[in-house]
Design an enzyme around this catalytic site. Structure first.
Site, mmCIF file in Angstrom:
data_model
loop_
_atom_site.group_PDB
_atom_site.id
_atom_site.type_symbol
_atom_site.label_atom_id
_atom_site.label_comp_id
_atom_site.label_asym_id
_atom_site.label_seq_id
_atom_site.Cartn_x
_atom_site.Cartn_y
_atom_site.Cartn_z
ATOM 1 N N CYS A 185 2.536 -10.891 13.147
ATOM 2 C CA CYS A 185 2.983 -10.883 11.758
ATOM 3 C C CYS A 185 3.390 -12.281 11.289
ATOM 4 C CB CYS A 185 4.161 -9.921 11.580
ATOM 5 S SG CYS A 185 3.706 -8.176 11.669
ATOM 6 N N CYS B 217 3.497 -0.418 1.283
ATOM 7 C CA CYS B 217 3.691 -1.430 2.321
ATOM 8 C C CYS B 217 2.416 -1.633 3.133
ATOM 9 C CB CYS B 217 4.862 -1.058 3.231
ATOM 10 S SG CYS B 217 4.653 0.438 4.224
ATOM 11 N N CYS C 239 13.196 5.420 1.360
ATOM 12 C CA CYS C 239 11.737 5.396 1.452
ATOM 13 C C CYS C 239 11.111 6.453 0.547
ATOM 14 C CB CYS C 239 11.322 5.613 2.904
ATOM 15 S SG CYS C 239 9.534 5.744 3.144
ATOM 16 N N CYS D 163 7.788 -3.211 -0.975
ATOM 17 C CA CYS D 163 8.566 -1.969 -1.044
ATOM 18 C C CYS D 163 9.503 -2.023 -2.239
ATOM 19 C CB CYS D 163 9.358 -1.761 0.247
ATOM 20 S SG CYS D 163 10.388 -0.268 0.217
ATOM 21 N N CYS E 206 4.883 -13.636 7.700
ATOM 22 C CA CYS E 206 4.475 -12.769 6.590
ATOM 23 C C CYS E 206 5.569 -11.756 6.260
ATOM 24 C CB CYS E 206 3.181 -12.045 6.948
ATOM 25 S SG CYS E 206 2.565 -10.950 5.642
ATOM 26 N N CYS F 117 4.788 -6.806 3.316
ATOM 27 C CA CYS F 117 5.156 -5.389 3.298
ATOM 28 C C CYS F 117 6.575 -5.199 2.781
ATOM 29 C CB CYS F 117 4.999 -4.770 4.689
ATOM 30 S SG CYS F 117 5.983 -5.552 5.990
ATOM 31 N N CYS G 99 3.654 7.430 0.200
ATOM 32 C CA CYS G 99 3.571 6.103 -0.412
ATOM 33 C C CYS G 99 2.792 5.202 0.524
ATOM 34 C CB CYS G 99 4.980 5.541 -0.650
ATOM 35 S SG CYS G 99 4.997 3.865 -1.321
ATOM 36 N N ASP H 146 3.021 13.608 16.754
ATOM 37 C CA ASP H 146 4.103 13.589 15.778
ATOM 38 C C ASP H 146 4.774 14.959 15.619
ATOM 39 O OD1 ASP H 146 5.739 12.359 13.931
ATOM 40 O OD2 ASP H 146 4.392 12.686 12.250
#
Length: 318
Positions: A197, A253, A223, A207, A200, A203, A250, A141
């Protein structure tokens, strides 16, 4: 330790996996180093819409971002690695002022890069010197490198509606890193995992700011993690009111994702640097954050102000 095996000129994935697990890595996959062939147009459209906010670095060095062989000349394989930071139970993430789970640990760039370079060192020992001596570079990253894309290509999971990699075994609370090396390594038996997923939407529904667009993309400008960490200009009153008690990062999610329910807990407990008493002392100006804490990335005075809040603040408008 199992010797790194070579069959028909290609090094064995099973041998690589054994080496990686011995370095404390939780999951590993391999993909052939090549120019990115999927998602380029979508990424450029995301940038064009300004969804990256003030993170201008995401729009730079696109030629390198879309071709790992330009980042590491001679690259043949990308070894993607996952390291879980899943922490269950109560913590500083449970009540305002909240702090994300990853942020209580020593900086993940350091934790994961140490393991990646240990793996690179083992690969060099196994292969030895000569015409096939190992060269490579670690990414965590911190460079124009599409870590989630390569983790996907390596068979480590799928991209969920929240835009995160979902590992069927580890869930979403994972750090992603990669070694780009000049070794030809066979791919794992399963190169691609189908998106599980289904229908679903948990998430997206979790948020509170509507940052998740539901298609694996997000508007970072909304965000909470972006607002508390990445945004360098002052928060507007509306942005401050939208934080829902989060002071740094945070996890909402991810907490909503069913794939985290059975995910194992992290083995990084010894890497914890931050707890509530320390955060309280920092907020009061009585101490600094630990030198290797990722929370030092945030603006100090803003972080102190957000940590001083005692109640969850609800948004001014929907």
């Amino acid at each position: 330790m199992e010797k790194l095996k070579k069959v028909n000129g290609v090094f064995s994935f099973s041998s690589l996996r054994t080496l990686a697990l011995s370095c404390g890595i939780d999951e590993v996959g391999v993909a052939q180093a090549a120019p990115v062939t999927e998602g380029q147009q979508e990424y450029l459209e995301w940038l064009a819409k300004g969804y990256h906010g003030e993170m201008d670095y995401l729009a730079r060095n696109l030629n390198l971002r879309f071709d790992p062989q330009q980042l590491v000349p001679g690259a043949k394989s990308i070894i993607s690695c996952l390291l879980s930071y899943h922490q269950k139970g109560e913590g500083v993430w449970s009540h305002p002022p909240r702090v994300s789970r990853y942020a209580v640990l020593r900086d993940y760039h350091l934790i994961l890069k140490e393991r990646l370079y240990q793996l690179l060192s083992l690969l060099k020992e196994e292969v030895g010197e000569g015409t096939e001596s190992v060269e490579g570079r670690a990414f965590v990253d911190s460079a124009p490198f599409l870590d989630r894309y390569w983790a996907l290509q390596s068979g480590l999971g799928w991209i969920g509606r929240q835009g995160l990699l979902v590992s069927p075994r580890l869930g979403t609370f994972t750090f992603i890193g990669a070694l780009v090396v000049n070794l030809p390594i066979e791919p794992p038996p399963v190169v691609e995992i189908k998106n599980r997923c289904g229908t679903c939407q948990r998430c997206v529904e979790a948020c509170p700011t509507g940052a998740l667009l539901g298609n694996g993309r997000m508007d970072a400008r909304c965000c909470i993690s972006y607002l508390t960490i990445e945004k360098k200009t002052e928060l507007t009153p509306e942005e401050t009111a939208s934080l829902h008690g989060w002071a740094y990062g945070c996890d909402l999610c991810q907490e909503a994702c069913p794939w985290n329910v059975r995910a194992p807990e992290t083995h990084l407990q010894s890497e914890v640097l931050v707890d509530r008493p320390l955060l309280n002392a920092f907020a009061a100006g009585e101490c600094a954050l630990p030198r290797e804490s990722p929370m030092r990335r945030a603006r100090k005075e803003r972080l102190r102000r957000l940590l001083a809040q005692s109640e969850e603040v609800l948004p001014l408008s929907k």
